[in-house]
Design a protein around this motif. Structure first.
Motif, PDB file in Angstrom:
ATOM      1  N   HIS A   1      -1.117   6.224  -7.528  1.00 15.44           N
ATOM      2  CA  HIS A   1      -2.562   6.031  -7.651  1.00 15.44           C
ATOM      3  C   HIS A   1      -3.152   6.717  -8.876  1.00 15.44           C
ATOM      4  O   HIS A   1      -4.099   6.217  -9.477  1.00 15.44           O
ATOM      5  CB  HIS A   1      -3.275   6.525  -6.382  1.00 15.44           C
ATOM      6  CG  HIS A   1      -3.232   5.556  -5.249  1.00 15.44           C
ATOM      7  ND1 HIS A   1      -3.420   4.199  -5.425  1.00 15.44           N
ATOM      8  CD2 HIS A   1      -3.007   5.731  -3.921  1.00 15.44           C
ATOM      9  CE1 HIS A   1      -3.323   3.582  -4.256  1.00 15.44           C
ATOM     10  NE2 HIS A   1      -3.062   4.488  -3.332  1.00 15.44           N
ATOM     11  N   SER A   2      -2.594   7.845  -9.247  1.00 14.38           N
ATOM     12  CA  SER A   2      -3.140   8.579 -10.399  1.00 14.38           C
ATOM     13  C   SER A   2      -2.388   8.296 -11.687  1.00 14.38           C
ATOM     14  O   SER A   2      -2.677   8.899 -12.726  1.00 14.38           O
ATOM     15  CB  SER A   2      -3.110  10.088 -10.107  1.00 14.38           C
ATOM     16  OG  SER A   2      -1.782  10.524  -9.885  1.00 14.38           O
TER      17      SER A   2
ATOM     18  N   LYS B   1       0.833  -1.208   0.000  1.00 14.47           N
ATOM     19  CA  LYS B   1       0.000   0.000   0.000  1.00 14.47           C
ATOM     20  C   LYS B   1       0.866   1.255   0.000  1.00 14.47           C
ATOM     21  O   LYS B   1       0.601   2.214  -0.744  1.00 14.47           O
ATOM     22  CB  LYS B   1      -0.924  -0.007   1.216  1.00 14.47           C
ATOM     23  CG  LYS B   1      -1.826   1.217   1.324  1.00 14.47           C
ATOM     24  CD  LYS B   1      -2.694   1.145   2.576  1.00 14.47           C
ATOM     25  CE  LYS B   1      -3.543   2.410   2.719  1.00 14.47           C
ATOM     26  NZ  LYS B   1      -4.365   2.363   3.966  1.00 14.47           N
TER      27      LYS B   1
END
Length: 224
Positions: A79-80, A72
């Motif tokens: 994430h983008s 994570k």
């Protein structure tokens, strides 16, 4: 510059919680309340001598929550960013890379040490962290122009192995979206990667100096 936004602290400890618990914990324990990077205290020191790496990060993979939290943290900065494929470097990068791929829902490409693949390959020579000359290879039927690849390895020390993997990916026309590892040491090669590619790692700012000195304060717990 680190990609993780962690407030700097004057002295970083790998104590998993607030200090009321002992530093040492069983490898399968999951603290009820822990700070970011708590799983780094699970990494074990080298006990076999200078011919081996100075630590063994793979101990944290034995703890399912530690592995999940590590992945994570590695994926946070991406994430983008569009990722088509995750590539992991032989051998320990296979564990972390496959975990990253599963989390993203993407495929996984193994970048192998030369001589292991029974199909047509592209080869790349490199010098590993021990100073030994080696060759890695990747199959020719996956990477292609326009493919966006996230490269994963367990640890980046001198940067020679990761730089060779980058060359393999780019020589076949694919794009390196980013580089991810548990740690990137501030060696000449490590700095080159940070300066030229988007990257992520799991080391808080206050702990980077211990990584660069190749000795973690948490190692004291392994001598008790």
């Amino acid at each position: 510059m680190l990609l993780f936004r962690i407030s700097p602290v004057p002295s970083m400890s790998l104590t998993p919680c607030h200090g009321h618990r002992p530093l040492v914990m069983d490898v399968l324990d999951v603290p009820a309340d822990c700070q970011k990077g708590w799983y780094l205290s699970l990494m074990a020191p080298n006990t076999k001598g200078p011919e081996f790496a100075w630590l063994d990060p793979s101990r944290l993979y034995c703890n399912s929550q530690a592995l999940a939290d590590c992945v994570k943290d590695l994926l946070g900065p991406f994430h983008s960013d569009p990722v088509d494929l995750v590539a992991g470097i032989d051998a320990m990068g296979f564990i972390l890379g496959a975990s990253v791929a599963m989390t993203l829902g993407k495929g996984f490409l193994a970048i192998r040490k030369a001589g292991h693949l029974c199909v047509a390959t592209q080869n790349q020579n490199y010098t590993d962290y021990t100073g030994r000359e080696k060759t890695m290879e990747v199959r020719l039927d996956v990477l292609k122009p326009g493919l966006r690849v996230l490269l994963v390895d367990q640890w980046i020390e001198t940067g020679g192995t990761m730089r060779a993997a980058i060359q393999l990916v780019e020589n076949l026309g694919a794009t390196v979206t980013g580089v991810a590892a548990v740690a990137i040491e501030n060696t000449e090669g490590g700095k080159w990667i940070k300066e030229n590619y988007k990257f992520s790692h799991c080391i808080p700012e206050g702990l980077q100096s211990q990584v660069d000195r190749k000795h973690l304060d948490s190692f004291k717990s392994f001598t008790k």
